[in-house]
Design an enzyme around this catalytic site. Structure first.
Site, PDB file in Angstrom:
ATOM      1  N   ASP A 139      -8.793  -1.634   4.680  1.00  0.00           N
ATOM      2  CA  ASP A 139      -8.751  -0.451   5.546  1.00  0.00           C
ATOM      3  C   ASP A 139      -8.563   0.843   4.773  1.00  0.00           C
ATOM      4  OD1 ASP A 139      -5.469   0.358   5.977  1.00  0.00           O
ATOM      5  OD2 ASP A 139      -5.978  -1.533   5.037  1.00  0.00           O
TER       6      ASP A 139
ATOM      7  N   GLY B 121      -0.463  -2.393   5.909  1.00  0.00           N
ATOM      8  CA  GLY B 121      -0.351  -3.660   6.622  1.00  0.00           C
ATOM      9  C   GLY B 121      -1.578  -4.509   6.401  1.00  0.00           C
ATOM     10  N   HIS B 122      -1.900  -5.359   7.367  1.00  0.00           N
ATOM     11  CA  HIS B 122      -3.035  -6.259   7.198  1.00  0.00           C
ATOM     12  C   HIS B 122      -4.337  -5.492   7.414  1.00  0.00           C
ATOM     13  CE1 HIS B 122      -5.849  -9.574   8.437  1.00  0.00           C
ATOM     14  NE2 HIS B 122      -5.462  -9.904   7.219  1.00  0.00           N
ATOM     15  N   GLY B 123      -5.046  -5.231   6.308  1.00  0.00           N
ATOM     16  CA  GLY B 123      -6.215  -4.349   6.324  1.00  0.00           C
ATOM     17  C   GLY B 123      -7.278  -4.712   7.341  1.00  0.00           C
TER      18      GLY B 123
ATOM     19  N   THR C  17       0.876  -1.185   0.000  1.00  0.00           N
ATOM     20  CA  THR C  17       0.000   0.000   0.000  1.00  0.00           C
ATOM     21  C   THR C  17       0.909   1.230   0.000  1.00  0.00           C
ATOM     22  OG1 THR C  17      -1.663  -1.131   1.310  1.00  0.00           O
ATOM     23  CG2 THR C  17      -1.668   1.258   1.443  1.00  0.00           C
TER      24      THR C  17
END
Length: 317
Positions: free
Chosen positions: A198, A219-221, A167
């Site tokens: 996110d 990162g991890h949404g 991202t």
């Protein structure tokens, strides 16, 4: 008048060796472009949009051209922009066939009464605004297609590849003391059609408020959404924490509470900044006081004068 600052990130996760140089060059270029706008007295909003647009156009990052593919092999992108002056924000989700989702997010903010347009509605709005359509194929790199194929294999583990996220985002403080954030992504590789992470969600993928600061996350949404990471960081800053402490506290909470890893960039209106991550790596760059700082690994921080960086920029391209 304030001294302007820009911070950019090119995504938290695992950056493969052969992509390191490109990621580093990409975040440096984006930071220098954004800073150029601030230096000429431009707004934080224009600076973050320009920095993110530069990374959307760079195939090294998972945003715009170079975005990862969904389960059906298509690019679906999310983006958000936010103005710290009046809390105006614009976002798009699941958009296809446009080169710069961040531009469209800015238009949603400025030309509609809404904050988030999705999929077909976003597409119709882009047409109304005269944004040229980019054939989906043009946004797909060889690497994204390879990865998509690999993830389709029966014994594949898409989670393994998710670590290489990419991202992109930017935050800035301009000479008026206004802050802004922008974030853009192609999402998760082999995600379900219509999955929104996110990035497009205010308070998760980004948040900007002149009273506290601005932040963009990566990162991890799904983990980021669970803790509303961007807003959580600014909450900590409102309690008096420095940008760095606030970032670390929020990332630590996300890790212990939901097992999620990520990275964040932060500025406040007095020009303090931070780039922090709980993943192995995050490409980042910042410019303040005509000094460029950048890194990828934890604890890594190189410094160059802007003049020196611009000289090597122009020679390199």
């Amino acid at each position: 008048r304030m001294k302007p600052v820009i911070v950019v990130h090119g995504g938290a996760g695992r950056i493969f060796k052969e992509r390191e140089e490109g990621s580093r060059a990409g975040v440096i270029r984006a930071a220098l472009r954004g800073y150029g706008i601030l230096k000429r007295g431009g707004s934080a909003l224009d600076a973050v949009e320009e920095a993110v647009r530069s990374m959307e156009d760079d195939p090294h990052f998972n945003a715009g051209c170079g975005s990862v593919l969904n389960e059906k092999g298509e690019v679906e992108m999310d983006a958000i922009i936010m103005d710290g002056k009046n809390l105006d924000s614009g976002a798009v989700s699941a958009v296809k066939c446009i080169a710069n989702p961040i531009k469209l997010a800015r238009l949603v903010m400025e030309k509609t009464k809404h904050m988030l347009l999705t999929d077909r509605g976003a597409h119709l709005f882009a047409q109304t605004m005269g944004i040229p359509e980019t054939p989906g194929e043009k946004l797909i790199t060889e690497r994204s297609r390879e990865r998509w194929k690999k993830n389709l294999e029966a014994d594949s583990n898409p989670e393994e590849f998710q670590k290489d996220l990419g991202t992109v985002g930017a935050v800035a403080t301009d000479s008026e003391g206004n802050v802004a954030c922008a974030t853009s992504t192609g999402g998760l590789s082999n995600k379900l059609i219509g999955r929104v992470g996110d990035t497009a969600c205010i308070g998760s993928g980004g948040y900007a408020d002149n009273h506290s600061g601005a932040t963009s996350t990566t990162g991890h949404g799904e983990s980021i959404m669970k803790v509303v990471l961007a807003r959580l960081i600014l909450h900590h800053m409102e309690q008096g924490m420095s940008p760095e402490k606030a970032a670390d506290a929020a990332l630590d909470y996300m890790k212990t509470r939901v097992g999620g890893l990520g990275g964040v960039i932060v500025v406040n209106s007095s020009g303090e900044w931070a780039a922090r991550f709980s993943t192995k790596q995050m490409s980042w760059a910042t410019v303040k006081d005509d000094q460029l700082h950048y890194g990828i690994y934890a604890g890594e921080r190189h410094t160059k004068s802007v003049d020196e960086a611009l000289t090597s920029e122009s020679e390199g391209f």
